[in-house]
Structure formats: C-alpha cells, structure tokens
Write an enzyme that holds these catalytic residues in place. Structure first.
Site, PDB file in Angstrom:
ATOM      1  N   ASP A  61     -16.503  53.886  74.327  1.00  0.00           N
ATOM      2  CA  ASP A  61     -17.498  54.787  73.747  1.00  0.00           C
ATOM      3  C   ASP A  61     -18.730  54.697  74.638  1.00  0.00           C
ATOM      4  OD1 ASP A  61     -19.535  55.963  72.353  1.00  0.00           O
ATOM      5  OD2 ASP A  61     -19.126  54.947  70.455  1.00  0.00           O
ATOM      6  N   VAL A  62     -19.036  55.780  75.360  1.00  0.00           N
ATOM      7  CA  VAL A  62     -20.128  55.699  76.334  1.00  0.00           C
ATOM      8  C   VAL A  62     -21.493  55.474  75.680  1.00  0.00           C
ATOM      9  CG1 VAL A  62     -18.974  57.069  78.126  1.00  0.00           C
ATOM     10  CG2 VAL A  62     -20.440  58.230  76.436  1.00  0.00           C
ATOM     11  N   ASN A  88     -19.370  63.276  81.938  1.00  0.00           N
ATOM     12  CA  ASN A  88     -18.944  64.519  81.301  1.00  0.00           C
ATOM     13  C   ASN A  88     -18.789  64.394  79.788  1.00  0.00           C
ATOM     14  OD1 ASN A  88     -17.198  67.177  81.222  1.00  0.00           O
ATOM     15  ND2 ASN A  88     -15.924  65.556  80.326  1.00  0.00           N
ATOM     16  N   SER A 140     -25.804  71.516  80.502  1.00  0.00           N
ATOM     17  CA  SER A 140     -25.423  72.774  79.849  1.00  0.00           C
ATOM     18  C   SER A 140     -26.564  73.766  80.031  1.00  0.00           C
ATOM     19  CB  SER A 140     -25.191  72.534  78.350  1.00  0.00           C
ATOM     20  OG  SER A 140     -25.210  73.763  77.643  1.00  0.00           O
ATOM     21  N   TYR A 153     -28.265  69.015  70.690  1.00  0.00           N
ATOM     22  CA  TYR A 153     -27.471  69.207  71.918  1.00  0.00           C
ATOM     23  C   TYR A 153     -28.366  69.668  73.078  1.00  0.00           C
ATOM     24  CZ  TYR A 153     -23.528  70.998  74.726  1.00  0.00           C
ATOM     25  OH  TYR A 153     -22.615  71.248  75.721  1.00  0.00           O
ATOM     26  N   ALA A 155     -31.625  69.339  73.397  1.00  0.00           N
ATOM     27  CA  ALA A 155     -32.576  68.280  73.778  1.00  0.00           C
ATOM     28  C   ALA A 155     -31.871  67.217  74.614  1.00  0.00           C
ATOM     29  CB  ALA A 155     -33.196  67.654  72.527  1.00  0.00           C
ATOM     30  N   ALA A 156     -30.657  66.867  74.223  1.00  0.00           N
ATOM     31  CA  ALA A 156     -29.904  65.858  74.987  1.00  0.00           C
ATOM     32  C   ALA A 156     -29.621  66.372  76.402  1.00  0.00           C
ATOM     33  CB  ALA A 156     -28.589  65.528  74.274  1.00  0.00           C
ATOM     34  N   LYS A 157     -29.206  67.619  76.514  1.00  0.00           N
ATOM     35  CA  LYS A 157     -28.864  68.165  77.838  1.00  0.00           C
ATOM     36  C   LYS A 157     -30.101  68.346  78.704  1.00  0.00           C
ATOM     37  CE  LYS A 157     -24.376  68.450  77.257  1.00  0.00           C
ATOM     38  NZ  LYS A 157     -23.475  67.558  77.995  1.00  0.00           N
ATOM     39  N   ILE A 186     -17.441  77.827  78.193  1.00  0.00           N
ATOM     40  CA  ILE A 186     -16.178  77.394  78.810  1.00  0.00           C
ATOM     41  C   ILE A 186     -15.145  77.224  77.695  1.00  0.00           C
ATOM     42  CG2 ILE A 186     -15.066  75.696  80.322  1.00  0.00           C
ATOM     43  CD1 ILE A 186     -17.503  77.068  81.674  1.00  0.00           C
TER      44      ILE A 186
HETATM   45  P1  NAP Z   1     -14.073  68.570  74.772  1.00  0.00           P
HETATM   46  O1  NAP Z   1     -12.903  69.413  75.123  1.00  0.00           O
HETATM   47  O2  NAP Z   1     -14.472  68.441  73.347  1.00  0.00           O
HETATM   48  O3  NAP Z   1     -13.844  67.108  75.401  1.00  0.00           O
HETATM   49  C1  NAP Z   1     -14.789  66.102  75.186  1.00  0.00           C
HETATM   50  C2  NAP Z   1     -14.375  64.826  75.868  1.00  0.00           C
HETATM   51  O4  NAP Z   1     -15.414  63.856  75.662  1.00  0.00           O
HETATM   52  C3  NAP Z   1     -13.107  64.194  75.315  1.00  0.00           C
HETATM   53  O5  NAP Z   1     -12.382  63.648  76.389  1.00  0.00           O
HETATM   54  C4  NAP Z   1     -13.625  63.078  74.408  1.00  0.00           C
HETATM   55  O6  NAP Z   1     -12.739  61.972  74.321  1.00  0.00           O
HETATM   56  C5  NAP Z   1     -14.855  62.654  75.157  1.00  0.00           C
HETATM   57  N1  NAP Z   1     -15.838  61.942  74.351  1.00  0.00           N
HETATM   58  C6  NAP Z   1     -16.490  62.374  73.254  1.00  0.00           C
HETATM   59  N2  NAP Z   1     -17.321  61.412  72.798  1.00  0.00           N
HETATM   60  C7  NAP Z   1     -17.189  60.363  73.645  1.00  0.00           C
HETATM   61  C8  NAP Z   1     -17.773  59.073  73.722  1.00  0.00           C
HETATM   62  N3  NAP Z   1     -18.672  58.658  72.829  1.00  0.00           N
HETATM   63  N4  NAP Z   1     -17.384  58.251  74.724  1.00  0.00           N
HETATM   64  C9  NAP Z   1     -16.465  58.639  75.629  1.00  0.00           C
HETATM   65  N5  NAP Z   1     -15.886  59.852  75.619  1.00  0.00           N
HETATM   66  C10 NAP Z   1     -16.239  60.700  74.636  1.00  0.00           C
HETATM   67  O7  NAP Z   1     -15.397  69.083  75.519  1.00  0.00           O
HETATM   68  P2  NAP Z   1     -15.617  69.958  76.861  1.00  0.00           P
HETATM   69  O8  NAP Z   1     -15.865  71.350  76.449  1.00  0.00           O
HETATM   70  O9  NAP Z   1     -14.563  69.651  77.852  1.00  0.00           O
HETATM   71  O10 NAP Z   1     -17.032  69.386  77.302  1.00  0.00           O
HETATM   72  C11 NAP Z   1     -17.198  68.461  78.361  1.00  0.00           C
HETATM   73  C12 NAP Z   1     -18.673  68.428  78.725  1.00  0.00           C
HETATM   74  O11 NAP Z   1     -19.107  69.728  79.122  1.00  0.00           O
HETATM   75  C13 NAP Z   1     -19.589  68.016  77.575  1.00  0.00           C
HETATM   76  O12 NAP Z   1     -20.631  67.198  78.063  1.00  0.00           O
HETATM   77  C14 NAP Z   1     -20.160  69.330  77.083  1.00  0.00           C
HETATM   78  O13 NAP Z   1     -21.404  69.187  76.466  1.00  0.00           O
HETATM   79  C15 NAP Z   1     -20.266  70.081  78.407  1.00  0.00           C
HETATM   80  N6  NAP Z   1     -20.333  71.538  78.253  1.00  0.00           N
HETATM   81  C16 NAP Z   1     -19.295  72.215  77.682  1.00  0.00           C
HETATM   82  C17 NAP Z   1     -19.399  73.600  77.536  1.00  0.00           C
HETATM   83  C18 NAP Z   1     -18.301  74.431  76.922  1.00  0.00           C
HETATM   84  O14 NAP Z   1     -18.528  75.640  76.699  1.00  0.00           O
HETATM   85  N7  NAP Z   1     -17.119  73.874  76.633  1.00  0.00           N
HETATM   86  C19 NAP Z   1     -20.553  74.264  77.974  1.00  0.00           C
HETATM   87  C20 NAP Z   1     -21.585  73.521  78.538  1.00  0.00           C
HETATM   88  C21 NAP Z   1     -21.456  72.158  78.689  1.00  0.00           C
HETATM   89  P3  NAP Z   1     -11.758  61.733  73.026  1.00  0.00           P
HETATM   90  O15 NAP Z   1     -10.976  62.976  72.887  1.00  0.00           O
HETATM   91  O16 NAP Z   1     -10.916  60.575  73.371  1.00  0.00           O
HETATM   92  O17 NAP Z   1     -12.655  61.466  71.868  1.00  0.00           O
END
Ligand code: NAP
Length: 245
Positions: A61-62, A88, A140, A153, A155-157, A186
C-alpha cells in the site's frame, strides 16, 4: 540507456499495467506494484512476460511508508536498485466538497499524494548514489484545471505536480529527471463507474472524438524514461486528445 529495474506502482491493471508492458519492451526488468488484487497483478506480470519482458509483482500500500520501504527492499533483492520509478497508483472517491467525508478526503490524499512522495523519497536514495534516475508521476488534468466533484482528487494531483517540479529542481544536477503526465479521459476501471451520459458528454468534449487508451499514456511515459527524454525535467505532459486545449 542505463541499467536498472523499473518500478511501476498500481500496475495490476489499467494505465499502470500498460506502462509496465511498454517499459519492459525497452529491455528493463519491471516490478509491478499492486495493493490488493493479486490475480490481476499475476495476469499483468504474465502480459509483460508474453511480450518478452522480465517482471515480478510486489504487494504494497503506497500510502504506508513501511510498506513502501519493504517493497523497495524486495525489488532491490530481485533486480538491484530502482533506476526508473513511475508513480501511477491512484484512487478516486468523488463527491461535492460540501458533502465530502473526512475519510474520502484522507484516503485520496494519502494514496495519490503521500504515496507518490514516499516512493520518490525512497527511490531517490539509490538514484542519487547512481547519479541516474527517471521518475514519472501520473497526475491528471484535474490537477491543472480542477474538477467539480473531485476536490480531494484534484488537490492531490495538483500536489503531485508541485512535488514533481520541486524534486526536479532539487535533484536535477544529479542525473535525475522528475516529470509528470496529466492524462484526460482514459478508458480504465477508474472511469467505468461514470454513467453513459457522463461518459458521452466527456467524450464529446475531446477534439479527437475518443477517450484515450492506457497505451496512449504508456508510450509518453516510456519516452520520458528513454534517452530521448534526457533533457526533459520538471515538465507536465498533458495527454487528453485536446480536451483542455
Ligand atoms: P485503475 O484501473 O483503477 O488502477 C489503479 C491501480 O492502482 C491498481 O493497480 C490498484 O491496485 C492500484 N492502487 C490503488 N490504491 C493503491 C495503493 N494504496 N497502493 C498501491 N497500489 C494501489 O486506475 P487507472 O485509471 O489505471 O489510473 C492510474 C493512474 O492514472 C491513477 O493515478 C489515476 O489517478 C490516473 N489517471 C487516470 C485517468 C483515467 O481517466 N483513467 C485520468 C487521469 C489520471 P489493486 O487493484 O491491487 O488495488
């Protein structure tokens, strides 16, 4: 390109998995971090191996510094020091600011911002020693422009972007670059919960007329970690098909 392993957090699915596959195709071993879904992580490792790469999965857990420390030790035991770090891992817990619970605020900040910081801090130790490192933080467009219903979200980004620029200045003289990418819409599990109406509305605001694929983000991340990106430091690459142009 220097030797060394790439560590991608949140790589069990979605964007992180695509980044892991892409980085492995450049010849680096890759460590795929995940939080809870071991089966998905194993499948992601298999995807890297099918593409001819070498990979392990590491659970952590990061948001927890002790987990992060153990994860880095495990990765170093398997492959040596981390040369490339992609932060990520990320979650959402949406709601209007006035109704947002302390828990929703806290969980998102701890994972998306604190988690990025703990991993950067730990990775820099060996990168400074090696006088080489590539860090890419996945932010993001919400962190650049705000996003109604996502105060936590966004604020974190925004914090991730400020952290990226600060670290780029702190360690730029040591052969280390720190950059961010800011994806738009995405297609992943993170965006699956959007209603059809919300999805269509968002897609209609993208000049390219489609949502991005995880691979659209992965290719830019991989480029930033390649020799082509050697003089890019402290930058934020928007990957949104023109949505915020
Ligand atoms: P996703 O499909 O929901 O995948 C999230 C990943 O993060 C999973 O591998 C999950 O692991 C892992 N994770 C969650 N909490 C964690 C923690 N505390 N410690 C370690 N790993 C953790 O999300 P995604 O869409 O691929 O997003 C990836 C990144 O891109 C994120 O930072 C998101 O904010 C950013 N982003 C996404 C979008 C979009 O439209 N999808 C747009 C902008 C930015 P488990 O499955 O094992 O829990």
């Amino acid at each position: 390109m220097s030797d060394g392993v790439a560590l991608v957090t949140g790589a069990s699915r979605g964007i992180g998995r695509a980044i892991a596959v892409e980085l492995a195709s450049t010849g680096r071993p890759v460590a795929l971090n995940y939080a809870s879904r071991e089966d998905d992580a194993k499948e992601a490792v298999a995807a890297v191996e099918r593409a001819g790469g070498e990979a392990i999965a590491v659970r952590a857990d990061v948001a927890r510094p002790d987990d992060v420390a153990r994860m880095f030790s495990d990765v170093e035991d398997a492959f040596g020091p981390v040369a490339v770090l992609v932060n990520n891992a990320g979650i959402r817990a949406d709601g209007l600011a006035l109704r947002m619970s302390e828990d929703a605020w806290d969980r998102v900040l701890r994972t998306n911002l604190n988690g990025t910081f703990w991993c950067c801090k730990r990775a820099l130790r060996s990168m400074l020693r090696a006088r080489f490192g590539r860090i890419v933080n996945v932010a993001s467009i919400a962190g650049l422009h705000g996003s109604p219903g996502q105060a936590n979200y966004a604020a974190a980004k925004a914090g991730v972007i400020a952290l990226t620029k600060t670290l780029a200045r702190e360690v730029g003289s040591r052969g280390i670059t720190v950059n961010a990418v800011a994806p738009g819409l995405i297609a992943t599990e993170l965006t699956e919960s959007l209603s059809e109406q919300q999805w269509d509305q968002l897609v209609s605001s993208v000049p390219q007329g489609r949502a991005g694929a995880p691979e659209d983000v992965a290719r830019v991340v991989s480029w930033l970690c390649s020799p082509a990106g050697d003089y890019v430091n402290g930058s934020v690459y928007v990957i949104d098909g023109g949505m915020t142009a």
